[in-house]
Write an enzyme that holds these catalytic residues in place. Sequence first.
Site, PDB file in Angstrom:
ATOM      1  CE  LYS A  53      -3.846  -2.169   2.429  1.00  0.00           C
ATOM      2  NZ  LYS A  53      -4.443  -2.484   3.695  1.00  0.00           N
ATOM      3  CD  GLN A  97      -3.691  -4.958   6.825  1.00  0.00           C
ATOM      4  OE1 GLN A  97      -3.817  -3.972   6.128  1.00  0.00           O
ATOM      5  NE2 GLN A  97      -4.161  -6.136   6.472  1.00  0.00           N
ATOM      6  CG  ASP A 120      -9.964  -1.427   4.973  1.00  0.00           C
ATOM      7  OD1 ASP A 120      -9.680  -1.705   3.791  1.00  0.00           O
ATOM      8  OD2 ASP A 120      -9.263  -1.786   5.939  1.00  0.00           O
TER       9      ASP A 120
END
Length: 291
Positions: A53, A97, A120
């Site tokens: 990312k 995460q 997300d």
Amino acid sequence: MATIIDGKATALKIQEEIKYEVDRRKKAGMKVPHLAAVLVGEDGASHTYVNAKVKACERIGFESTLVKLPEETTEIELLDKVNELNNDPKVDGFIVQVPLPDHINEEKVVEAIIPSKDVDGFHPLNMGKMLLGLPGLVPATPKGIMMLLEKNGIDTEGKHAVVLGRSHTVGTPVSVLLSRNAKQGNATVTLVHSRTKNLKEIAAQADILVVAIGKPEFVTADMVKEGAIVIDVGIHRVDAPEKKKGFKLKGDVAFDEVSEKVSAITPVPGGVGPMTITALLHNTLKAADKK
């Protein structure tokens, strides 16, 4: 032999489009989108994913911040960090995460992220908007799958799509997006899971089969229709002593045998993975626009 749906090439193409928009903003003296990622602990796969990312952000000219926290970080400490990012005007969107260490409640953390920065797309408000077809931040992997189908000219209208797996991160949202009354949608969708009777027979009726069941090489050739399109969302590290790394990556689909029967298939790695990151970047751009 099936056409390989190249997620890596598709992702780079979309990232080029995002980069063009970032360059335009820079020239106009506008703020450059800023994506932050919070990483708790030392999970190897999470580190690899977050690093990818960060590299993607560099490539397209985004600002990026990586917040690394030790495994023993408490839930309160993590929620404080989330609150800090919620209130940071420089950050347009951020992710925490997963998986998180066992002592931290994932749901609590997701709900603590303000919906406008939840790139997300897992906050209940964003999930609800997706269900109602309202504009919002769509979960990254399902969004990436839809982008992959669209960019590769795969028409979903009137097709029978079968989704294997009902997780809130992939299976359920992708079934909603495929059934939506939209250009990339209008499919007739069947959602199956581990408790479904006649799962094999149902999967074998699919024109488009999306597999997110979380079991290595679960889907075999007898479970697919001749000429179907298969999207493999799974990724698993399987021991391979003959390899330098000691493992290889496999999907939820037995690629070698299934690719002989279908018309198009995504590889693992290099299929859905790069598209998830691209969808995350696209969501960050959207979040920056909202501001």
